[in-house]
Design an enzyme around this catalytic site. Structure first.
Site, PDB file in Angstrom:
ATOM      1  CG  ASP A 136     -43.309 -15.563 -20.332  1.00 42.06           C
ATOM      2  OD1 ASP A 136     -43.802 -17.329 -19.870  1.00 42.06           O
ATOM      3  OD2 ASP A 136     -41.714 -15.815 -19.282  1.00 42.06           O
ATOM      4  CG  HIS A 379     -43.455 -11.834 -17.029  1.00 42.64           C
ATOM      5  ND1 HIS A 379     -42.809 -11.038 -18.460  1.00 42.64           N
ATOM      6  CD2 HIS A 379     -42.646 -12.782 -17.248  1.00 42.64           C
ATOM      7  CE1 HIS A 379     -42.502 -11.474 -18.868  1.00 42.64           C
ATOM      8  NE2 HIS A 379     -41.935 -12.667 -18.772  1.00 42.64           N
TER       9      HIS A 379
END
Length: 954
Positions: A136, A379
């Site tokens: 991701d 993230h």
């Protein structure tokens, strides 16, 4: 064709961190996002037990650890059995799925080590992750690939690359490759890497989750909605379409997505049917065979294919999801959080050292900060791509972790400061965490206090100390001498920062040497009048041309605050400036209805035009001269200023900027940059670091891995700058170091720009669902930070920027105390200086002590790194030896030590990674030259090498 089903929880909180961490565990605040990790795990375990063919992979240990701590022994044993059977597999194994653009390598290693330690302790070798799973993050770093290889991973899979890159790779069957993660290390940094299709989701129409609306497998032919023939054919077609982009007869189908598997039975029952009926078509000539599997099994199948693979040596930055959606805004988003994360890491490393050297054995007290740092690497955390209240939660977790670490620091200093057990109680140590705005309320107005400084590096440093004060003080050095000090005014932009409550208008500045791995204590005693040891500014000029200079550098500014030139007096060259200062891009105010209407937001940076605007048409400049420092304060307006400082004997120029509140009354979003325009003919090239370590050459409007079409000529040239950026010609190099991660570029030859702050008015529709519009104290957020300029010939630059960068992320830790006693009594009762090296010879300049952690009373984990690259410096780029015993002289003799992999969860001589062959007839086979049992405590490190050791003392 073999299709391997990978059942996975795609990513607990994927791109859109809409809720705080605990909400995802407990399924609270479902009005924001439906997600309950504990129920997912409960359901998956039940489904795995039901059918031995089923598989599941899990990634982020932060959530699993929270769930694990609530389970019964019976459930834990069930999970261990599933892990031992390979039916539940941990991959990547970090505390979180870390971002790759704005994270620092020190924190990446730490958060993976935290997860690896938990898995080793609970599941043994069967729980050790064998590959990386970065499905991701918004771009992928070459340094992360190198680190993963050194962790012992056999491969890496991810889902997000630039849309142009993806199209070309899919068309030419280049979705899988050997990534050479380092230009300095040998095959130990190579990593098989694959780009998975569809990011990580199931093929269209094959999502069997209550969050989806796809048709289930209906296999009763007596019912009117029987759909097996068309569903089977649709899947076979999807498998063939995917196989067209890959080179072997194996493909991996990801079956899962965000927050899915809360009812795992729904998924698995449909997949059971899909496997049964698709494989049944083999009797009719189908070449598709599908089964439950894991990414590791898929990787091993590729390895057994015995074929050669293409290679890659650059990285996957920047990336865009469409023609105008460059994910480069997050390189800067939430700059205050980015700085707080870096500061927190500094405290974490020092706390580990103090705990170890004092033998306090309080590792559990460090865990809250270590755990908070692990989550912060996510993230959608340090990247700044979360909702505001989630960012606040991250900051709170870090602050609470620091509070816990401060307890350990105090317990350590109780041992290190006391001269004997009969001494008076050691005064409590305090952190002044608002020193970045020149505020330290703990000591404000006190008649006496102490300042203790710990040097966390293995080199002698000379620290420049600045203490905000409301009085004048005499300072006693650790050996009793009176220290010469300089009293300098705190600038008005600093004094006016919202939220600052200090009445201090001056900082007391002094310079002091500190031995490696040592502390010094300075005793401050208030005076009612100025003393000869205190020096005031010798000259102040306003709105006049001024020159700041010392033995090494000269900086020339005109009466309008323009930087005209920097002269390196040692090397006898100059760098003229045509422009310098703060500018802004206009944020694109799109509605995201089509690529051409893509808005600038938390993820995406998209300027309305390539043009920038100065934050003000006029400037005021005030130059202040003292013996220790000369400064030029440039005020643009009420929300933007910078202060250029040159210290006596300094070879680095400090440029401190204050930006905010960014005005939006005109309904225009603004992206603020600091730009440095010189006459260096850089020929379209510039250089940025990868996660604080190796440097990568960038070329404007160019990608070395694919044919690149320019759609966004500004944001498409932005790169993550975690530590430094430079331009150069044959004789001159200008390097800029940052105190946090920022986006940066060279938009024209001779120019460097760094984005320091952003305030947008539109959401970019990438998942946050709110603009990047940070506020504090009822107005736009104010951010203060620093750039550090180094101007040297290219052959001498590494010496300065490498050491300066290490100092930036491993700063001396300053703690204050109120002893409530005279200096004489303090010096009688407490040590004022102490070194862990205990008289050892000076340690190598090019070696950094990355980790010093006490595991038990006699067992320690240490990491040493050679932080110079090959050919960077004539002397410091050579291999170097260091004696581990020198780090343990205060404890006694080393009786045993073993070298481990990078995460510290496997002896290096047991790390046997898969061997791959490239299309250039190269082999990835690598065996550590030091993998045999170590007999001498003297170890050798090569450029850019990190070595991890577990050391046992007598």
């Amino acid at each position: 064709m073999k299709v391997e089903f990978n059942n996975h929880l795609a990513n607990v909180n994927r791109r859109k961190l809409l809720k705080v961490f605990v909400n995802y565990i407990e399924q609270t605040r479902n009005d924001i996002q439906h997600a309950g990790v504990q129920y997912i795990l409960d359901s998956v375990i039940e489904s795995l037990v039901e059918n031995p063919d089923r598989r599941f992979v899990y990634v982020e240990i932060a959530f699993f650890w929270r769930w694990w701590m609530q389970q019964t022994d019976e459930m834990r044993n069930t999970v261990r059995e599933l892990v031992n059977q390979g039916r539940l597999e941990f991959i990547s194994g970090g505390w979180s799925m870390n971002d790759e653009g704005v994270t620092h390598y020190n924190s990446i290693i730490d958060q993976h080590s935290l997860g690896a330690e938990f898995l080793r302790d609970q599941f043994g070798e069967c729980g050790r992750p064998k590959l990386g799973w970065q499905i991701d993050p918004f771009g992928h770093s070459r340094e992360v690939a190198s680190l993963f290889a050194q962790m012992g991973f056999d491969g890496l899979f991810f889902g997000r690359i630039d849309f142009q890159d993806h199209i070309q790779r899919a068309q030419t069957k280049r979705m899988e490759m050997i990534w050479k993660g380092s230009s300095n290390l040998d095959e130990q940094s190579w990593l098989f890497t694959g780009v998975i299709p569809r990011t990580y989701n199931a093929p269209d129409s094959f999502c069997f989750d209550y969050l989806c609306h796809d048709e289930p497998m209906k296999d009763d032919p007596k019912l009117h909605d029987y759909n097996i023939p068309e569903r089977v054919q649709a899947f076979i077609d999807a498998a063939h379409n995917q196989a067209d982009s890959y080179t072997t007869n194996h493909i991996m189908m990801t079956m899962g997505s965000d927050f899915q598997y809360e009812n795992a039975d729904e998924w698995y029952k449909n997949l059971d049917k899909l496997i049964k009926y698709v494989n049944a078509q083999q009797t009719n000539g189908s070449d598709v065979n599908i089964f439950y599997s894991t990414p590791t099994c898929y990787l091993y199948a590729l390895n057994k294919a015995n074929r050669t693979w293409i290679t890659k040596t650059d990285d996957f930055f920047p990336i865009a999801w469409n023609q105008h959606g460059s994910w480069t805004g997050y390189f800067t988003s939430r700059p205050a959080l980015k700085r707080f994360e870096r500061y927190s890491n500094n405290i974490l490393q020092v706390t580990r050292q103090l705990n170890a050297f004092s033998n306090a054995t309080l590792r559990h007290g460090i865990f809250p900060l270590s755990e908070a740092m692990g989550i912060a690497q996510h993230h959608d955390a340090v990247s700044g791509t979360e909702k505001q209240h989630v960012a606040d939660d991250y900051a709170q977790r870090l602050a609470q972790g620091i509070d816990s670490a401060l307890y350990v620091i105090n317990e350590a200093y109780k041992k290190l400061l006391s001269k004997n057990t009969q001494s008076l109680p050691v005064p409590t140590q305090y952190l002044c965490q608002f020193s970045n705005i020149s505020e330290c309320l703990t000591i404000e107005g006190q008649d006496n206090f102490t300042l203790t400084i710990w040097n966390p590096t293995i080199q002698l440093i000379e620290d420049i100390v600045r203490v905000p004060v409301t009085k004048n003080y005499t300072i006693h050095s650790p050996t009793g001498e009176i220290i010469a000090t300089t009293l300098i005014p705190i600038s008005s932009p600093t004094r006016n920062i919202p939220g600052r409550t200090s009445s201090a208008e001056y900082e007391l500045l002094f310079r002091t040497p500190i031995q490696p791995l040592a502390f010094n204590t300075y005793y401050f005693e208030a005076k009612t009048h100025m003393t000869k040891e205190t020096k005031l500014p010798t000259r102040v000029t306003k709105n006049q041309a001024c020159i700041l200079q010392n033995q090494h550098l000269r900086i020339e500014l005109d009466e309008k605050g323009n930087l005209n030139k920097i002269v390196n007096r040692d090397r006898n060259f100059e760098i003229p400036f045509s422009a310098h200062g703060l500018y802004w891009y206009t944020s694109f105010p799109g509605n995201n209805s089509a690529p051409e209407f893509q808005a600038s937001g938390a993820y995406c940076f998209r300027p309305l035009t390539p043009s920038t605007f100065p934050v003000s048409s006029s400037r005021n400049i005030t130059c202040t001269y003292t013996d220790e420092v000369q400064t030029a304060l440039i005020i643009y307006n009420q929300w933007a200023s910078q202060e250029i400082s040159l210290y006596d004997q300094g070879q680095t120029i400090e440029n401190e900027w204050i930006v905010g509140p960014i005005p939006i009354e005109d309904h225009i979003g603004k992206e603020i940059i600091m730009r440095y325009d010189t006459n260096i003919p850089s020929n379209g090239l510039f250089y940025t670091d990868a996660n604080g370590r190796e440097m990568i050459e960038r070329q404007r409007d160019f990608r070395s891995s694919y044919n690149y079409t320019v759609y966004e000529n500004v944001s498409g040239n932005y790169y993550p700058v975690a530590s430094r950026i430079w331009i150069k010609d044959n004789q001159r190099q200008m390097t800029i170091l940052t105190d946090r991660s920022q986006g940066g570029s060279s938009m024209r030859d001779g120019s460097i720009e760094l984005m320091v702050h952003r305030r947008t008015l539109y959401d970019d529709r990438q998942g946050v669902a709110e603009p990047m519009n940070e506020t504090a104290y009822g107005q736009g957020l104010v951010v203060r930070g620093k750039h550090f300029l180094i101007v040297e010939p290219p052959e001498f630059s590494a010496l300065h920027h490498r050491i300066a960068a290490q100092r930036l992320f491993m700063n001396p830790l300053k703690t204050y105390a109120l002893p409530n006693m005279s200096y004489v009594n303090y010096s009688i009762n407490y040590r004022q200086t102490w070194s862990a090296l205990n008289g050892s010879q000076p340690l190598p300049t090019n070696i950094h002590l990355l980790t010093f952690d006490q595991l038990t009373s006699k067992v320690f984990l240490i990491r040493l790194e050679h932080f110079f690259e090959l050919k960077e410096d004539a002397n410091l780029s050579r291999p170097v030896q260091i004696d581990l015993q020198s780090l343990f002289n205060v404890f006694g003799n080393i009786t045993d030590f073993v070298e481990l992999n990078l995460t510290g969860n496997l002896p290096l001589n047991q790390m046997n990674r898969l061997v791959w062959k490239t299309d250039n007839n190269e082999s990835s086979y690598w065996k550590s030259k030091d993998s045999s049992p170590l007999k001498s405590t003297i170890v050798t490190l090569n450029p850019m090498q990190i070595k991890t050791f577990q050391v046992t003392l007598q």
